[in-house]
Design a protein around this motif. Structure first.
Motif, PDB file in Angstrom:
ATOM      1  N   ASP A  77       1.141  -1.045  -0.454  1.00 62.51           N
ATOM      2  CA  ASP A  77      -0.582  -0.070  -0.084  1.00 62.51           C
ATOM      3  C   ASP A  77       0.765   1.467  -0.386  1.00 62.51           C
TER       4      ASP A  77
ATOM      5  N   SER B 214      -1.658   5.019   0.447  1.00 62.88           N
ATOM      6  CA  SER B 214      -2.875   5.468  -0.444  1.00 62.88           C
ATOM      7  C   SER B 214      -3.580   6.398   1.005  1.00 62.88           C
ATOM      8  N   ILE B 215      -5.319   6.990   0.057  1.00 61.84           N
ATOM      9  CA  ILE B 215      -5.887   7.423   1.435  1.00 61.84           C
ATOM     10  C   ILE B 215      -6.892   6.578   0.904  1.00 61.84           C
ATOM     11  N   ASP B 216      -7.849   5.515  -0.031  1.00 59.97           N
ATOM     12  CA  ASP B 216      -8.760   5.148  -0.196  1.00 59.97           C
ATOM     13  C   ASP B 216      -9.015   4.398   0.312  1.00 59.97           C
ATOM     14  N   GLY B 217      -8.753   3.328   1.244  1.00 60.27           N
ATOM     15  CA  GLY B 217      -9.433   3.071   1.745  1.00 60.27           C
ATOM     16  C   GLY B 217      -8.619   1.946   1.479  1.00 60.27           C
ATOM     17  N   THR B 218      -7.507   1.281   0.372  1.00 57.56           N
ATOM     18  CA  THR B 218      -7.041   0.025   0.739  1.00 57.56           C
ATOM     19  C   THR B 218      -6.505  -1.014   1.563  1.00 57.56           C
TER      20      THR B 218
END
Length: 244
Positions: free
Chosen positions: A15, A18-22
């Motif tokens: 990861d 990331s800031i998208d919940g990955t």
């Protein structure tokens, strides 16, 4: 990946800040997932370098199966790669990459080995494939001892040509095979090659390819001349087609 047969020993997910919940999605996928979280976005090249280093250090694998985040493997993809690589004594094996409509993806076509020996060609043909000089990170099987000897992908590339440089380095003295029976789907937004109006990312194509042709030990001098010429022709097509 968790449902593969034969089962995978572990799935290393990188990861890249990331800031998208990955990270949450990866953790929820089960105990087979080993999540590596980076503090900044290092691009695909940095992600592969971090993932390979982590897998070699913490899992002591026999094989590494590298793939992009938008790669969807079919059920037999891994087994076909291992079967073909083992039977031909290959250190690298690449899958057949298709798009969502079932057509071959032109972005991920492996490069045939131009001067493969007759015994290497025959061995690959018996396994249902052909010898290759490079292949794509979309789905690349690498023998772990070869990865330890060759080192890591070049993280400074950030994106583009990292798999080309790395696979040619692995295959400078080792065998590689394209395995059409191993099928994965590359879920890109559109079906097309990298020379169709790539936008600002074209910077990385030019920068990284020039560095590779000048400094990489993956290609011999004659190969640099061959691939350098084809690169110039492809860049000309890109400039002609691009709106930028």
């Amino acid at each position: 990946l968790v449902a593969r047969d034969p089962p995978l020993a572990a799935v290393v997910v990188v990861d890249k800040a990331s800031i998208d919940g990955t990270a949450r999605v990866a953790r929820d996928a089960g105990p087979l997932i080993d999540l590596v979280t980076l503090t900044r976005n290092t691009g695909g090249a940095g992600g592969f370098a971090a993932g390979i280093a982590w897998a070699l250090e913490h899992h002591d694998p026999e094989w590494l199966w590298l793939m992009d985040d938008d790669t969807i493997p079919t059920p037999s993809a891994a087994a076909e790669l291992v079967r073909a690589a083992t039977s031909t004594r290959a250190v690298v094996a690449g899958s057949r990459v298709m798009w969502t409509d079932g057509s071959d993806h032109p972005m991920n076509t492996p490069r045939r080995k131009p001067f493969a020996r007759s015994d290497e060609r025959a061995s690959a043909e018996r396994a249902g494939g052909f010898p290759i000089r490079s292949t794509s990170f979309v789905s690349m099987l690498v023998r772990a001892d070869a990865a330890r000897a060759a080192g890591l992908p070049l993280a400074d590339y950030f994106i583009w040509n990292d798999d080309f440089e790395y696979s040619t380095r692995l295959l400078r003295s080792g065998r590689g095979i394209f395995v059409p029976g191993s099928i994965v789907v590359h879920k890109t937004r559109v079906l097309g090659s990298t020379d169709v109006d790539p936008g600002p990312r074209f910077y990385y194509e030019v920068c990284n390819k020039i560095w590779m042709l000048r400094f990489s030990r993956g290609l011999r001098v004659s190969e640099k001349a061959l691939y350098g010429t084809s690169t110039m022709l492809r860049w000309a097509r890109t400039l002609r087609r691009s709106s930028d």
